[in-house]
Design an enzyme around this catalytic site. Structure first.
Site, mmCIF file in Angstrom:
data_model
loop_
_atom_site.group_PDB
_atom_site.id
_atom_site.type_symbol
_atom_site.label_atom_id
_atom_site.label_comp_id
_atom_site.label_asym_id
_atom_site.label_seq_id
_atom_site.Cartn_x
_atom_site.Cartn_y
_atom_site.Cartn_z
ATOM 1 N N ASP A 202 46.320 33.509 33.927
ATOM 2 C CA ASP A 202 45.930 34.921 33.786
ATOM 3 C C ASP A 202 46.455 35.520 32.477
ATOM 4 O O ASP A 202 45.718 36.210 31.755
ATOM 5 C CB ASP A 202 46.460 35.751 34.971
ATOM 6 C CG ASP A 202 45.788 35.377 36.285
ATOM 7 O OD1 ASP A 202 44.945 34.465 36.281
ATOM 8 O OD2 ASP A 202 46.119 35.989 37.320
ATOM 9 N N SER B 147 48.071 42.326 36.766
ATOM 10 C CA SER B 147 49.492 42.078 36.458
ATOM 11 C C SER B 147 49.621 41.383 35.113
ATOM 12 O O SER B 147 50.544 41.671 34.340
ATOM 13 C CB SER B 147 50.145 41.229 37.552
ATOM 14 O OG SER B 147 49.552 39.952 37.632
HETATM 15 N N1 ATP Z 1 48.093 49.544 35.531
HETATM 16 C C1 ATP Z 1 49.239 49.072 35.988
HETATM 17 N N2 ATP Z 1 50.379 49.769 35.804
HETATM 18 C C2 ATP Z 1 51.541 49.273 36.246
HETATM 19 N N3 ATP Z 1 51.704 48.115 36.924
HETATM 20 C C3 ATP Z 1 50.605 47.394 37.141
HETATM 21 C C4 ATP Z 1 49.327 47.816 36.697
HETATM 22 N N4 ATP Z 1 48.433 46.891 37.072
HETATM 23 C C5 ATP Z 1 49.122 45.936 37.724
HETATM 24 N N5 ATP Z 1 50.427 46.228 37.782
HETATM 25 C C6 ATP Z 1 51.482 45.409 38.427
HETATM 26 O O1 ATP Z 1 50.880 44.213 38.886
HETATM 27 C C7 ATP Z 1 50.940 44.113 40.328
HETATM 28 C C8 ATP Z 1 49.661 43.525 40.894
HETATM 29 O O2 ATP Z 1 49.654 42.180 40.564
HETATM 30 P P1 ATP Z 1 48.947 41.066 41.422
HETATM 31 O O3 ATP Z 1 49.173 39.810 40.686
HETATM 32 O O4 ATP Z 1 49.372 41.127 42.844
HETATM 33 O O5 ATP Z 1 47.390 41.452 41.354
HETATM 34 P P2 ATP Z 1 46.328 41.200 40.187
HETATM 35 O O6 ATP Z 1 47.025 40.710 38.976
HETATM 36 O O7 ATP Z 1 45.499 42.427 40.061
HETATM 37 O O8 ATP Z 1 45.423 40.039 40.821
HETATM 38 P P3 ATP Z 1 45.383 38.462 40.437
HETATM 39 O O9 ATP Z 1 46.781 38.046 40.168
HETATM 40 O O10 ATP Z 1 44.828 37.819 41.685
HETATM 41 O O11 ATP Z 1 44.462 38.374 39.297
HETATM 42 C C9 ATP Z 1 51.178 45.518 40.816
HETATM 43 O O12 ATP Z 1 51.891 45.502 42.049
HETATM 44 C C10 ATP Z 1 52.023 46.130 39.671
HETATM 45 O O13 ATP Z 1 53.378 45.767 39.837
HETATM 46 C C1 MEV Z 2 46.085 32.520 42.456
HETATM 47 C C2 MEV Z 2 46.241 32.207 40.981
HETATM 48 O O1 MEV Z 2 45.806 30.866 40.766
HETATM 49 C C3 MEV Z 2 45.333 33.079 40.120
HETATM 50 C C4 MEV Z 2 45.566 34.545 40.255
HETATM 51 O O2 MEV Z 2 44.680 35.219 39.385
HETATM 52 C C5 MEV Z 2 47.695 32.353 40.600
HETATM 53 C C6 MEV Z 2 48.029 31.764 39.247
HETATM 54 O O3 MEV Z 2 47.300 30.927 38.717
HETATM 55 O O4 MEV Z 2 49.081 32.135 38.721
HETATM 56 MG MG MG Z 3 48.260 38.958 39.026
#
Ligand code: ATP
Ligand code: MEV
Ligand code: MG
Length: 373
Positions: free
Chosen positions: A204, A146
């Site tokens: 992030d 994300s």
């Molecule tokens: N390649 C992509 N294209 C479009 N939207 C995306 C893409 N990758 C991520 N997203 C958006 O980000 C969301 C996922 O975000 P989420 O924060 O839940 O997971 P993450 O960022 O992979 O994990 P984390 O936050 O734990 O590092 C998806 O539901 C979508 O809305």
């Molecule tokens: C779970 C969390 O600590 C990390 C997600 O990658 C959320 C954040 O810091 O925004």
């Molecule tokens: Mg995320």
């Protein structure tokens, strides 16, 4: 208004220590990984704004005139002290037919795009354009997909609006923005993260913007330039989860049991600080087995804490068990609840061993990664 075409990319990240605690003002250590999200922005002349997001099967187009009606009144802008314009979010939700509790992948990405696009161009002319985003990162698996998405959107739309210039010169293949531009990109990316995550710490998007390894504490970003080369195995449990839901769950637990959870968060903070100290020692003195032993113990303790916070998963327990049977230590990374885990490899661990582990733990194509600086 005709925007400039450009292609850009941002890396994903792995959190070594501090996930969740960082949302509550504790230290996190995070590092970019060599898996990236790419964005291409192209000017169009058909009076449409289109997004093409193949990873999440989303292709949407709107008429610029339709979007113009959503531009907020500049006088009724953001509430004092709030980073997001709640009125605009509400209006966009209604426009896109997204209800409040809806966490659909496509809806969240669409909302983040529309929010940044309209906020950035609202006071001038809305440009007709096509944005395509594709990624090497698994979506929603703890590797900052994300944030990489939000960083790419922020940088591309800031470039398109003329607020920052594309850094590339004629002869260059790739280039980076200056510090001031990176800070602007990061602040817009944080807004994208707020739409997708609800209550992000900002770690992030900071890694997605600056790359490398950094220490993050309450919005303060300190790049760690002198770190030893660590080999880390990434394993994707492929259990889907939502960062937004997990972050909210931890907050509820802290509110419910403040005196129980506060020491856990403090302990995670101490783990991040101790890890940073050990990593620094490893760059100043010969690396010994004792250094690795401490890093491994920190991983084990933190994984227990994350389970206490309620963000573990049986598939992550399996990863920890399977790797420990081979003398290796693992923890979840990112929001947990499934998603990816990291396993610290020692220099003597053979590639053969890693291949064997990948098979055993059901890892996807993700392999050991090096720090990317
Ligand atoms: N390649 C992509 N294209 C479009 N939207 C995306 C893409 N990758 C991520 N997203 C958006 O980000 C969301 C996922 O975000 P989420 O924060 O839940 O997971 P993450 O960022 O992979 O994990 P984390 O936050 O734990 O590092 C998806 O539901 C979508 O809305
Ligand atoms: C779970 C969390 O600590 C990390 C997600 O990658 C959320 C954040 O810091 O925004
Ligand atoms: Mg995320």
């Amino acid at each position: 208004m005709l925007v400039k075409d450009c292609i850009l990319s941002a890396p994903g990240k792995a959190i070594l220590h501090g996930e969740h605690a960082v949302v509550h003002g504790k230290v996190a250590l995070a590092v970019s990984v060599n898996l990236r999200t790419y964005l291409r922005i192209k000017a169009t002349t058909d009076g449409k704004v289109c997004i093409n997001l193949p990873n999440i099967n989303t292709f949407l187009c709107w008429d610029v005139t339709e979007l113009k009606s959503l531009v907020p009144d500049p006088c009724g802008n953001k509430e004092e002290g709030k980073l997001l314009n709640a009125e605009l979010v509400k209006c966009l939700r209604e426009f896109a037919g997204i209800t409040n509790g809806n966490l659909d992948t496509s809806n969240m990405a669409t909302l983040a795009f529309l929010y940044i696009y309209i906020s950035m161009f609202g006071s001038s002319e809305l440009p007709s354009l096509m944005v395509t985003v594709w990624s090497e990162l698994p979506t929603g698996a703890g590797l900052g997909s994300s944030a990489a998405f939000s960083v790419c959107l922020a940088a591309a739309l800031l470039c398109a609006s003329g607020a920052i210039s594309p850094p590339l010169r004629e002869s260059e293949h790739t280039a980076r923005w200056c510090q001031e531009d990176l800070e602007l990109i990061n602040s817009w990316a944080f807004q994208g993260e707020m739409i997708i995550h609800g209550n992000p710490s900002g770690v992030d998007n900071a890694v997605g913007t600056w790359g490398g390894m950094l220490r993050f504490l309450s919005g303060k970003i300190i790049p760690l330039s002198r770190v030893p080369l660590l080999r880390i195995l990434l394993t994707n449990t492929k259990v889907p989860r939502s960062t937004k839901v997990l972050v909210a769950g931890v907050k509820d637990k802290i509110n419910k049991f403040p005196t129980i959870m506060t020491p856990v968060l403090d302990s995670v903070d101490a783990i991040s600080n101790t890890c940073e100290k050990v990593l620094s020692e490893m760059t100043h003195e010969p690396i010994t087995g004792e250094h690795y032993k401490i890093l491994e113990e920190l991983i084990d303790i933190n994984q227990h804490h994350l389970n206490v916070m309620g963000v573990g998963h049986p598939a992550l327990d399996t990863l920890c068990r399977v790797t420990l049977a081979r003398g290796l230590h693992s923890k979840l990374t990112g929001a947990g609840g499934g998603g990816c885990g990291i396993t610290l490899l020692r220099p003597e661990d053979e590639d053969k061993e890693m291949t064997e582990l990948c098979g055993l733990s059901g890892a996807s194509g993700l392999a050991a990664v090096k720090y990317e600086s």
